[in-house]
Design an enzyme around this catalytic site. Structure first.
Site: not given
Length: 546
Positions: A229, A280-281, A467
């Protein structure tokens, strides 16, 4: 219908590979690294008492790796799926797939002793080979870590084995085609292995652009953007990467998922939302259909000064809530603005006090003129002072360079790392204060002062991101030093109702806070999905799901 392919192939084939390989123990390519400036060395001496003399770094050939656990039988099995030329146990390939690019990653990589690494690196050619590999690995009990550009800063591509004795990195670089452009619907279908620059080059030949430019743009991949994301620096104008996704093609040990028949649907929950951010899990994203737009005709640049961060944040909120957001909209706090001044002596020759904001507007000439005028009126009315275009152009020129500075600081004994989060506008001041205090207090208690800077780089009608960049002198165990500070910041974020990650993803680093983020029932939902698509548990062990 088009099919345009980059000349990217497995490095095992001996054919050209135009993708630049990042150095093994730092960010980016060698040409991007440069000595610290005199201004920065002087600042480091004054604030932290370090000399600024860099340490020697090892050659990659001198780095010991843990012995590969891949047996001859398993090597033969993998080779049968993708071809022997596309399975590598080469030292360099294993080292370059040994993890991501966070500060702890790099500190571990520079430490003495054998480095952990995948037992092999596999380079499938297409979706069908990825599907066959996952089926084979599930049956053989081999853990699989999907690997795009290797830019993760949260442990997302660590070669964790979990309960398995063998782990491979699944490098997607050969999935590098632009397979379809639909100019009527303004969509393009891209292979997951394309990097940001490769995708933009292929789209530019069609007069199009994706407009997704995160700091990792030069090296990160289309599949990685979707799986995490990602949010680019032009998110105010074009949205996050998940906003752009129209369709996903995903390979899982249980089969293929093709998700996204239309721009929107009421046919139950949108499963695209489940796999965007799945890291990718839950499966390997092999192809993404994305919203694209015509390459902009023109770009307008403008910088602003605000007397303080609160005033600047209120100004950004006014612009966004009025529906007048520029393409790029970001605000640095006093500390970050001050450091930029210390690095350059000024900002484009303009006198700046307080906080610096940067805006760009791109599109047709008419759109740029109208949007620039509307945004400028709102920012000026909210207390901003226009500084001209030079500071904004200078920001854009150096916007991908910050990780190189981080690495140069690590070389001279300075710890530099980031933390990011997001919250509502109403909660933004409290969250900023509490996270800054948590980082400062943790590092001070360990015996070193800290410089904590913050900026807003992603905005929404209801809230914004924060950030943080943290700079401190390295102590005897800088990994432990940072992990303590990071834990304090994570706890502060959760306590102050922020999200544990806005765009860096979860990986291993944020996994401990996931239950606090989504609750026990949410974790059980993720585990149920994992069991459905990956019952053997081979996909990216130790990431995302508590």
């Amino acid at each position: 219908m088009v099919e345009t392919k980059q000349e990217t192939t497995s490095p095992r084939s001996g054919e050209p590979d135009p993708r630049p390989s990042m150095v093994w123990d730092a960010w980016g390519v060698p040409a991007g690294h440069a000595p610290l400036s005199e201004q920065i060395r002087t600042l480091l001496t004054q604030v932290f008492g370090v000399s600024g003399a860099p340490v020697d770094r090892r050659d990659e050939d001198d780095v010991p790796l843990r012995d590969s656990a891949l047996t001859a039988e398993r090597l033969a099995g993998l080779s049968a799926v993708v071809g022997a030329d596309h399975v590598s146990v080469d030292h360099r390939d294993r080292l370059l797939h040994a993890g991501g690019k966070s500060t702890p990653d790099l500190l571990r990589r520079r430490a003495e002793g054998p480095q952990d690494a995948p037992d092999a690196v596999v380079f499938p050619a297409d979706h069908d080979q990825v599907l066959a590999l996952l089926s084979h690995c599930a049956e053989a009990g081999i853990a699989v870590v999907p690997f795009g550009g290797g830019t993760s800063v949260v442990g997302g591509v660590q070669p964790a084995r979990g309960r398995f004795d063998t782990v491979i990195a699944l490098d997607l670089r050969r999935l590098d085609a632009l397979t379809e452009v639909d100019p009527v619907s303004a969509t393009a279908t891209l292979g997951a292995g394309l990097t940001g620059p490769q995708a933009e080059e292929l789209l530019a030949a069609q007069g199009l652009s994706l407009g997704h430019f995160p700091q990792s743009f030069e090296f990160a991949s289309i599949g990685g953007f979707a799986a995490t994301r990602s949010s680019g620096q032009a998110s105010a104008g074009y949205g996050r990467f998940d906003d752009m996704i129209q369709r996903l093609r995903i390979a899982t040990p249980g089969g293929t998922l093709d998700l996204g028949r239309a721009p929107a649907s009421a046919a139950g929950p949108d499963l695209r939302e489940l796999f965007a951010g799945s890291e990718g899990a839950l499966g390997v994203i092999t192809e993404v259909t994305l919203r694209v737009h015509p390459a902009p005709e023109t770009v307008a640049y403008q910088a602003w000064s605000f007397p303080d961060f609160a005033t600047g944040a209120a100004a950004l909120r006014a612009v966004v809530q009025a529906g007048a957001a520029p393409t790029v909209l970001r605000l640095s706090d006093e500390a970050e603005t001050g450091l930029n001044l210390a690095r350059s002596g000024d900002i484009g020759g303009a006198p700046v006090t307080g906080c610096l904001a940067v805006t760009t507007v791109e599109g047709t000439a008419a759109h740029v003129a109208a949007r620039s005028a509307e945004a400028s009126d709102l920012l000026a009315a909210a207390g901003g002072t226009a500084l001209g275009e030079t500071p904004a152009r200078e920001w854009e020129h150096g916007r991908f360079a910050a990780p190189y500075l981080r690495d140069a600081l690590l070389d001279v004994g300075i710890l530099c790392e980031t933390v990011e989060t997001a919250t509502t506008w109403a909660n933004l001041p409290a969250l900023k204060e509490k996270v800054t205090a948590a980082l400062t207090d943790s590092l001070s208690a360990q015996g070193t002062p800290a410089l904590v800077m913050c900026h807003v780089s992603h905005t929404y009608p209801t809230g914004a991101s924060l950030y943080f960049t943290v700079v401190a002198k390295q102590l005897d165990d800088p990994i432990d030093q940072w992990l303590r500070a990071k834990a304090a910041a994570g706890d502060a974020i959760v306590a102050a109702s922020g999200t544990i990650t806005h765009h860096h993803a979860v990986g291993t680093d944020h996994r401990a806070w996931m239950t606090g983020e989504i609750g026990d029932l949410g974790v059980r939902v993720l585990r149920a999905v994992k069991d459905a698509v990956d019952p053997a548990g081979i996909l990216n062990p130790g990431k995302l799901i508590p």
